[in-house]
Write a protein that holds these residues in place. Structure first.
Motif, PDB file in Angstrom:
ATOM      1  N   GLU A   1      -3.835  14.384  37.758  1.00  0.00           N
ATOM      2  CA  GLU A   1      -4.568  15.636  37.918  1.00  0.00           C
ATOM      3  C   GLU A   1      -5.683  15.830  36.898  1.00  0.00           C
ATOM      4  N   LYS A   2      -5.772  14.941  35.906  1.00  0.00           N
ATOM      5  CA  LYS A   2      -6.749  15.159  34.830  1.00  0.00           C
ATOM      6  C   LYS A   2      -8.004  14.315  34.987  1.00  0.00           C
ATOM      7  N   PHE A   3      -7.837  13.060  35.384  1.00  0.00           N
ATOM      8  CA  PHE A   3      -8.973  12.136  35.421  1.00  0.00           C
ATOM      9  C   PHE A   3      -9.222  11.595  36.831  1.00  0.00           C
ATOM     10  N   PHE A   4     -10.474  11.671  37.265  1.00  0.00           N
ATOM     11  CA  PHE A   4     -10.927  10.847  38.386  1.00  0.00           C
ATOM     12  C   PHE A   4     -11.208   9.456  37.844  1.00  0.00           C
ATOM     13  N   CYS A   5     -12.178   9.365  36.949  1.00  0.00           N
ATOM     14  CA  CYS A   5     -12.480   8.112  36.271  1.00  0.00           C
ATOM     15  C   CYS A   5     -13.501   8.383  35.173  1.00  0.00           C
ATOM     16  N   PRO A   6     -13.250   7.884  33.946  1.00  0.00           N
ATOM     17  CA  PRO A   6     -14.220   8.038  32.868  1.00  0.00           C
ATOM     18  C   PRO A   6     -15.191   6.864  32.783  1.00  0.00           C
ATOM     19  N   GLY A   7     -15.056   5.929  33.726  1.00  0.00           N
ATOM     20  CA  GLY A   7     -15.945   4.782  33.735  1.00  0.00           C
ATOM     21  C   GLY A   7     -15.394   3.579  33.015  1.00  0.00           C
ATOM     22  N   TRP A   8     -16.254   2.928  32.254  1.00  0.00           N
ATOM     23  CA  TRP A   8     -15.939   1.671  31.580  1.00  0.00           C
ATOM     24  C   TRP A   8     -14.820   1.850  30.558  1.00  0.00           C
ATOM     25  N   ASP A   9     -13.868   0.900  30.547  1.00  0.00           N
ATOM     26  CA  ASP A   9     -12.731   0.946  29.629  1.00  0.00           C
ATOM     27  C   ASP A   9     -13.174   0.425  28.253  1.00  0.00           C
ATOM     28  N   LEU A  10     -13.448   1.343  27.329  1.00  0.00           N
ATOM     29  CA  LEU A  10     -13.937   0.958  26.011  1.00  0.00           C
ATOM     30  C   LEU A  10     -12.871   0.221  25.199  1.00  0.00           C
ATOM     31  N   LYS A  11     -11.600   0.520  25.443  1.00  0.00           N
ATOM     32  CA  LYS A  11     -10.540  -0.210  24.755  1.00  0.00           C
ATOM     33  C   LYS A  11     -10.513  -1.663  25.187  1.00  0.00           C
ATOM     34  N   ALA A  12     -10.704  -1.895  26.483  1.00  0.00           N
ATOM     35  CA  ALA A  12     -10.767  -3.275  26.971  1.00  0.00           C
ATOM     36  C   ALA A  12     -11.986  -3.986  26.398  1.00  0.00           C
TER      37      ALA A  12
END
Length: 261
Positions: free
Chosen positions: A58-69
């Motif tokens: 319920e919080k995220f659709f998508c924040p885009g690129w995975d900065l941790k990866a």
């Protein structure tokens, strides 16, 4: 699919695609490649007519690129797979409607993913931004697409400052089609998908190709391409059984039966 970051579900002519990568549904290279395979299969399956892309939770659709990866070695210019980042942005020949059901935070590459859809529905708590400027990088696809979708000055403010839009403001500027209560979002997306899927698929394909190819053309140049039989989907439509079925159904005062042939 079950044990993957991308969950899919078929319901008749509609494919639901859910990005499910806790905690935020960020996309790494491996996930992008899976998404490319999923949307390529959707494109090439004659029984599928409409896709819905959404995020789990319920919080995220998508924040885009995975900065941790990325910190662990995923190169930002690495192999995103078929269709580029998220499988949609550069997928050639995708002549089927796609609906984005934005269930929460939609930013960066996630907003670029939503912009790759044809219709955007949003939960009432959804929010939108391009925060790349704050991390010293460029929202490349959004820099191309967004100024064509909403007023130029609003798009440039988002790109230059990274500021957030809530769902109401996003709707006001025409970034999204409709706002729904979060509990109703997927039901409304499915209703919209079913409505579109009940229509003539060959016409939907022609609409997609004409809109895409004519985006940077002069009106008369685009019309000339149609009259000279240079749009494959339009030619297929004009020579199809469905074209005759539409006329017959009208004459016989009945609902048409579309076969996509």
């Amino acid at each position: 699919m079950t044990d993957t970051p991308i969950k899919t579900h078929r319901d008749g002519h509609v494919l639901e695609v859910t990005l499910d990568r806790p905690k935020a549904n960020a996309i790494d290279l491996a996930t992008s490649r899976i998404m490319g395979e999923v949307f390529t299969a959707f494109r090439d399956d004659p029984d599928l007519r409409v896709a819905i892309i959404t995020g789990a939770g319920e919080k995220f659709f998508c924040p885009g690129w995975d900065l941790k990866a990325a910190a662990d070695g995923d190169a930002v210019d690495g192999d995103y797979g078929l269709g580029g980042f998220g499988g949609l942005q550069e997928l050639r020949g995708l002549n089927k409607p796609v609906i984005a059901a934005v269930n929460g935070i939609c930013c960066g590459g996630g907003l670029e993913l939503a912009l790759s859809a044809d219709i955007i529905l949003a939960a009432d708590h959804a929010s939108f931004a391009l925060p790349e400027i704050r991390s010293g990088t460029v929202a490349d696809a959004a820099s191309i697409k967004l100024p064509k979708r909403i007023p130029y000055h609003i798009a440039m403010e988002m790109l230059f400052t990274g500021r957030w839009l809530d769902a109401d403001e996003a709707a006001r500027w025409g970034l999204i089609n409709h706002i729904h209560p979060a509990a109703d979002l997927m039901a409304e997306a499915r209703r919209m998908a079913a409505l579109i899927a009940s229509g003539p698929p060959l016409v939907n394909a022609a609409i997609k190709e004409i809109v895409r190819e004519a985006e940077d053309m002069k009106f008369q140049d685009a019309m000339n391409r149609i009259t000279k039989s240079q749009f494959a989907t339009v030619e297929r439509l004009y020579r199809s059984e469905d074209q005759l079925e539409g006329a017959r159904a009208f004459a016989e005062k009945r609902d048409p039966v579309w076969k996509g042939k």
